[in-house]
Design an enzyme around this catalytic site. Structure first.
Site, short mmCIF file in Angstrom:
data_model
loop_
_atom_site.label_atom_id
_atom_site.label_comp_id
_atom_site.label_asym_id
_atom_site.label_seq_id
_atom_site.Cartn_x
_atom_site.Cartn_y
_atom_site.Cartn_z
N LYS A 175 0.83 -1.21 0.00
CA LYS A 175 0.00 0.00 0.00
C LYS A 175 0.87 1.27 0.00
CE LYS A 175 -3.30 2.94 1.26
NZ LYS A 175 -4.39 3.37 0.44
N LYS A 250 0.12 11.40 5.33
CA LYS A 250 0.32 10.29 6.28
C LYS A 250 0.99 9.12 5.56
CE LYS A 250 -2.44 6.60 8.06
NZ LYS A 250 -3.74 6.03 8.32
P1 NAD Z 1 -12.23 8.29 9.44
O1 NAD Z 1 -11.54 9.22 10.36
O2 NAD Z 1 -13.37 8.77 8.63
O3 NAD Z 1 -12.77 7.01 10.30
C1 NAD Z 1 -12.09 6.44 11.37
C2 NAD Z 1 -13.15 6.03 12.40
O4 NAD Z 1 -12.49 5.36 13.49
C3 NAD Z 1 -13.90 7.22 13.03
O5 NAD Z 1 -15.30 7.01 12.88
C4 NAD Z 1 -13.46 7.21 14.49
O6 NAD Z 1 -14.49 7.63 15.39
C5 NAD Z 1 -13.14 5.74 14.69
N1 NAD Z 1 -12.24 5.47 15.80
C6 NAD Z 1 -11.07 6.09 16.11
N2 NAD Z 1 -10.51 5.51 17.19
C7 NAD Z 1 -11.33 4.50 17.56
C8 NAD Z 1 -11.30 3.54 18.61
N3 NAD Z 1 -10.30 3.48 19.48
N4 NAD Z 1 -12.33 2.66 18.69
C9 NAD Z 1 -13.35 2.69 17.80
N5 NAD Z 1 -13.45 3.58 16.80
C10 NAD Z 1 -12.45 4.48 16.69
O7 NAD Z 1 -11.09 7.66 8.54
P2 NAD Z 1 -11.27 6.90 7.12
O8 NAD Z 1 -11.18 7.90 6.01
O9 NAD Z 1 -12.44 5.99 7.21
O10 NAD Z 1 -9.90 6.07 7.08
C11 NAD Z 1 -9.73 4.88 7.84
C12 NAD Z 1 -8.43 4.22 7.40
O11 NAD Z 1 -8.50 3.93 6.00
C13 NAD Z 1 -7.17 5.09 7.60
O12 NAD Z 1 -6.13 4.28 8.06
C14 NAD Z 1 -6.92 5.64 6.20
O13 NAD Z 1 -5.55 5.96 5.99
C15 NAD Z 1 -7.36 4.48 5.33
N6 NAD Z 1 -7.78 4.85 3.96
C16 NAD Z 1 -8.61 5.91 3.76
C17 NAD Z 1 -9.01 6.22 2.46
C18 NAD Z 1 -9.93 7.39 2.18
O14 NAD Z 1 -10.08 7.78 1.01
N7 NAD Z 1 -10.59 7.97 3.20
C19 NAD Z 1 -8.56 5.45 1.36
C20 NAD Z 1 -7.74 4.35 1.61
C21 NAD Z 1 -7.36 4.06 2.93
#
Ligand code: NAD
Length: 305
Positions: A175, A250
């Site tokens: 990734k 990140k």
């Molecule tokens: P986001 O911030 O929208 O969602 C993360 C969720 O995790 C939030 O709802 C938060 O409340 C929850 N959370 C945080 N700590 C927690 C805990 N201890 N217990 C339970 N829930 C908890 O982030 P996202 O955009 O959904 O991204 C999630 C992951 O996917 C990241 O690692 C990101 O790098 C990866 N990612 C994101 C994308 C994108 O386009 N958004 C694409 C590929 C990968």
């Protein structure tokens, strides 16, 4: 028998993924710190849990989709004040961590899980929120062959392409490499388009020419960063939606860490990281939350024309 999935982290990505599992016939128990995220998951057919410990009771799979490695390690392994979730996950259940984190974080959690009799794979994704909602993500899986095979039914329900990248942590490495390349060709595409525009070319014409020439690449073909060239991509919508500059930074930070660990030279990757960082910090308007194709603004702003 219907398989039970505990899903932890139902943010932008996780909510669509969990709802696709419900549609695919899994019994999904959701946990998130955010009540809004839980309310969305409930609407999509998930059962809401009050705690992560409650969500994992009798689970066959535990899926996590969380912001960073510290949170993932803290959740599963715990620290001096909190008991890690692996103490409560049923023996032989499979943890599938889909968060983008450092390979070292994945290895530490995987080793701790194995010591507790629980299986673990890292399975970060490519494809943004639209692909998460549509169930067309690409998964890059790191872990043992048998665990990769066990992960297939769940991952195929949320994605269109599932790859076994190698051992524990290999999914994260794949990734990181992919997103470093994405940052490089997006910045290169923006640079070339700006050079053409500054020298009197129409960006639509220049894009058409490069699409049929050796400069063709994914950013140019699917995600043109110059506003107005492609009507349906973030650049034509004030760079809203899509993949945030902060998330790209990140991932480029993770690429830097990986290169330090392996003593690899990544001059293009570190330049890309500097460019996105300069872009985030140098504009009056906060760019961190804009789509990463807004790097075009860095070039248009610094243009001599
Ligand atoms: P986001 O911030 O929208 O969602 C993360 C969720 O995790 C939030 O709802 C938060 O409340 C929850 N959370 C945080 N700590 C927690 C805990 N201890 N217990 C339970 N829930 C908890 O982030 P996202 O955009 O959904 O991204 C999630 C992951 O996917 C990241 O690692 C990101 O790098 C990866 N990612 C994101 C994308 C994108 O386009 N958004 C694409 C590929 C990968």
């Amino acid at each position: 028998m219907t398989k039970k999935v505990a899903f932890i982290g139902l943010g932008n990505m996780g909510s669509g993924m969990a709802i696709n599992l419900v549609k695919g016939g899994f019994n999904v128990h959701a946990y998130d710190l955010s009540q809004t995220a839980l309310a969305n998951a409930k609407k999509g057919g998930c059962t809401i849990s009050e705690t992560a410990d409650e969500a994992v009771i009798d689970s066959d799979y535990v899926i996590s989709m969380l912001p960073n490695g510290a949170i993932v390690e803290n959740l599963f392994i715990g620290d001096s004040t909190t008991n890690g979730l692996i103490n409560n996950i049923p023996k032989n259940a499979l943890i599938i961590d889909c968060s983008t984190i450092a390979p070292e974080n994945s290895r530490r959690v995987g080793i701790a899980a194995k010591a507790a009799g629980i299986r673990f794979v890292d399975a970060p994704v490519s494809g943004g929120v639209a692909a998460a909602n549509a169930g067309t993500l690409a998964f890059m899986v790191g872990g043992e062959e048998a665990d990769f095979t066990s992960s297939q039914s769940v991952l195929n329900t949320m994605g269109a392409n599932v790859f076994h990248a190698g051992d524990l942590g290999a999914g994260q490495t794949a990734k990181i490499c992919n997103n470093m390349l994405l940052a490089i060709h997006m910045a290169g595409t923006a640079e070339a388009l700006q050079l053409g525009v500054d020298n009197g070319l129409d960006p639509v014409v220049l894009s058409d020419i490069m699409l049929k020439s050796s400069g063709c690449n994914w950013s140019l073909e699917k995600y043109n960063p110059m506003p107005g060239v492609m009507p349906t991509v973030p650049s034509s919508n004030n760079y809203q939606g899509g993949f945030m500059v902060d998330l790209m930074l990140k991932d480029l930070g993770l690429a830097m860490e990986a290169s330090i660990n392996s003593r690899s030279s990544i001059p293009m990757g570190s330049t890309a990281r500097n460019l996105f960082n300069l872009h985030k910090n140098s504009s009056g308007e906060e760019q961190g939350t804009k789509d990463f194709s807004s790097i075009q603004r860095f070039y248009s702003k610094t243009s001599g024309i």
